[in-house]
Scaffold this motif. Structure first.
Motif, mmCIF file in Angstrom:
data_model
loop_
_atom_site.group_PDB
_atom_site.id
_atom_site.type_symbol
_atom_site.label_atom_id
_atom_site.label_comp_id
_atom_site.label_asym_id
_atom_site.label_seq_id
_atom_site.Cartn_x
_atom_site.Cartn_y
_atom_site.Cartn_z
ATOM 1 N N LYS A 38 -74.343 60.100 91.208
ATOM 2 C CA LYS A 38 -73.146 60.943 91.209
ATOM 3 C C LYS A 38 -73.278 62.066 92.227
ATOM 4 C CE LYS A 38 -72.286 60.085 86.285
ATOM 5 N NZ LYS A 38 -73.371 59.089 86.149
ATOM 6 N N LYS A 39 -72.190 62.323 92.952
ATOM 7 C CA LYS A 39 -72.194 63.418 93.930
ATOM 8 C C LYS A 39 -71.738 64.703 93.258
ATOM 9 C CE LYS A 39 -70.373 64.956 98.383
ATOM 10 N NZ LYS A 39 -71.682 65.468 98.800
ATOM 11 N N PHE A 41 -70.516 68.650 93.739
ATOM 12 C CA PHE A 41 -69.841 69.483 94.731
ATOM 13 C C PHE A 41 -70.111 70.963 94.461
ATOM 14 C CE2 PHE A 41 -67.572 65.506 94.474
ATOM 15 C CZ PHE A 41 -67.321 65.186 95.802
ATOM 16 N N ASN A 104 -60.597 57.179 98.638
ATOM 17 C CA ASN A 104 -61.914 57.584 98.170
ATOM 18 C C ASN A 104 -61.822 59.014 97.632
ATOM 19 O OD1 ASN A 104 -64.613 58.982 98.522
ATOM 20 N ND2 ASN A 104 -65.227 56.870 98.925
ATOM 21 N N ARG A 105 -62.109 59.212 96.349
ATOM 22 C CA ARG A 105 -61.952 60.545 95.743
ATOM 23 C C ARG A 105 -62.915 61.569 96.338
ATOM 24 N NH1 ARG A 105 -61.315 57.222 91.123
ATOM 25 N NH2 ARG A 105 -59.178 57.293 90.293
ATOM 26 N N ILE A 106 -64.103 61.132 96.729
ATOM 27 C CA ILE A 106 -65.066 62.064 97.344
ATOM 28 C C ILE A 106 -64.484 62.642 98.624
ATOM 29 C CG2 ILE A 106 -67.304 62.215 98.523
ATOM 30 C CD1 ILE A 106 -68.437 60.320 96.428
ATOM 31 N N GLU A 107 -63.873 61.782 99.439
ATOM 32 C CA GLU A 107 -63.218 62.246 100.666
ATOM 33 C C GLU A 107 -62.095 63.226 100.345
ATOM 34 O OE1 GLU A 107 -60.874 60.443 104.594
ATOM 35 O OE2 GLU A 107 -61.442 59.130 102.943
ATOM 36 N N ASN A 110 -63.563 66.594 99.403
ATOM 37 C CA ASN A 110 -64.049 67.289 100.603
ATOM 38 C C ASN A 110 -62.884 67.896 101.380
ATOM 39 O OD1 ASN A 110 -66.821 66.859 100.269
ATOM 40 N ND2 ASN A 110 -66.735 64.833 101.216
ATOM 41 N N THR A 130 -68.926 57.967 90.746
ATOM 42 C CA THR A 130 -69.513 58.515 91.971
ATOM 43 C C THR A 130 -69.437 60.039 91.994
ATOM 44 O OG1 THR A 130 -67.433 58.412 93.227
ATOM 45 C CG2 THR A 130 -68.829 56.444 93.238
ATOM 46 N N ILE A 131 -68.672 60.623 91.055
ATOM 47 C CA ILE A 131 -68.425 62.069 91.056
ATOM 48 C C ILE A 131 -69.013 62.720 89.818
ATOM 49 C CG2 ILE A 131 -66.616 63.841 90.994
ATOM 50 C CD1 ILE A 131 -64.805 61.774 92.434
#
Length: 304
Positions: A38-39, A41, A104-107, A110, A130-131
């Motif tokens: 998981k990323k 933030f 992409n939710r990460i993008e 960001n 991933t989050i």
């Protein structure tokens, strides 16, 4: 055109049991996702999701959470994963505040950070492993609850009910239900449970008029029930599949079936109607009211 929910999703029957092997595949794929890294933030993330497919009230709730976090001094933005059939939801969110959409939710998060927003509110994404989320809310509708309790395609669930273990809070749209609460607490004894109701904002405009209602949402019957509860003169109801794309022939069909009645639909559906026909169709504006709202606000405050 998206399909209507199968009738066997509401109660266990021969077809739902026949499809269980396929549901096992869905379960296995979800299980593998849990081990994805998981990323995290530098800003906080709130996820408003569901495990029942459609019709749980995510969009009204994320709008409510947006307003609450703004009042707490944050500069929130919405995160929405792009699917072409979700243009209606994206359109509604964009009217409320900064909305970041990507495949992409990460993008998207960001991009939100680059825009100097300091809080990400995910409309959906509970199954996105991933989050790293700071606060997760699961939505349910008391009338449908978990249907037959099976995972897709034999039932309406994205995940097993045990997924509640990952939630910090559950919001049930509808009336208090001890049996449902007991099932939730068996999976997560520490989760906080709140109830919500839809409050029609412009309902007086439609009083003393004949109404022909239509809806292409997760559970159209819930919309029709809301109109009945508010004593509207409902003479006809027309359900469509969730996120239905209305064609010119659909518009003509609706107009011919409404006769001398006023055509009324949801705000989401109104977004999907061609501009040429919008003048003939009204939509019901709603707000979400949360019981024990002060406690819900305090819970959010602790996590942002």
């Amino acid at each position: 055109m998206r399909q209507k929910k199968p009738f066997f999703w509401e109660e266990k029957n021969f077809i739902s049991f026949l499809l269980l092997p396929l549901s096992l595949i869905t379960f296995t794929l979800n299980l593998r996702k849990i081990f994805i890294q998981k990323k995290k933030f530098r800003i906080k993330t709130i996820c408003v999701g569901n495990i029942y497919v459609g019709g749980t009230g995510k969009t009204p709730l994320v709008s409510k959470v947006f307003g609450i976090t703004k009042s707490l001094g944050k500069n929130p933005g919405f995160i929405k994963k792009y699917y072409d059939y979700l243009d209606d939801e994206i359109s509604i969110l964009q009217k409320i505040g900064a909305t970041f959409v990507s495949k992409n939710r990460i993008e998207a998060i960001n991009n939100l950070i680059e825009n100097n927003n300091d809080l990400a509110i995910l409309d959906d994404g509970f199954q996105d492993f991933t989050i790293k989320k700071n606060f997760s809310v699961l939505c349910f509708n008391q009338k449908q609850w978990i249907g037959n309790g099976f995972i897709m395609p034999s039932g309406p669930l994205r995940e097993k009910l045990s997924a509640i273990k990952r939630a910090d809070c559950v919001i049930i749209n509808g009336d208090k239900n001890i049996k449902i609460e007991d099932q939730i607490y068996k999976k997560n004894k520490n989760v906080k449970i709140f109830y919500s109701k839809y409050k029609p904002v412009n309902i007086d405009r439609f009083k003393d008029k004949k109404i022909c209602a239509f809806a292409g949402i997760g559970n159209p019957s819930n919309f029709f029930d809301l109109l009945k509860e508010n004593k509207l003169n409902l003479i006809k109801t027309i359900p469509f599949p969730d996120h239905y794309k209305f064609s010119a022939s659909d518009h003509k069909y609706l107009l011919s079936n409404s006769k001398d009645a006023l055509l009324l639909t949801t705000e989401k559906d109104h977004c999907r109607i061609d501009d040429d026909y919008k003048k003939n169709i009204e939509f019901l504006k709603i707000e979400l009211e949360i019981d024990n709202k002060d406690s819900f606000v305090e819970l959010i405050k602790k996590n942002i």
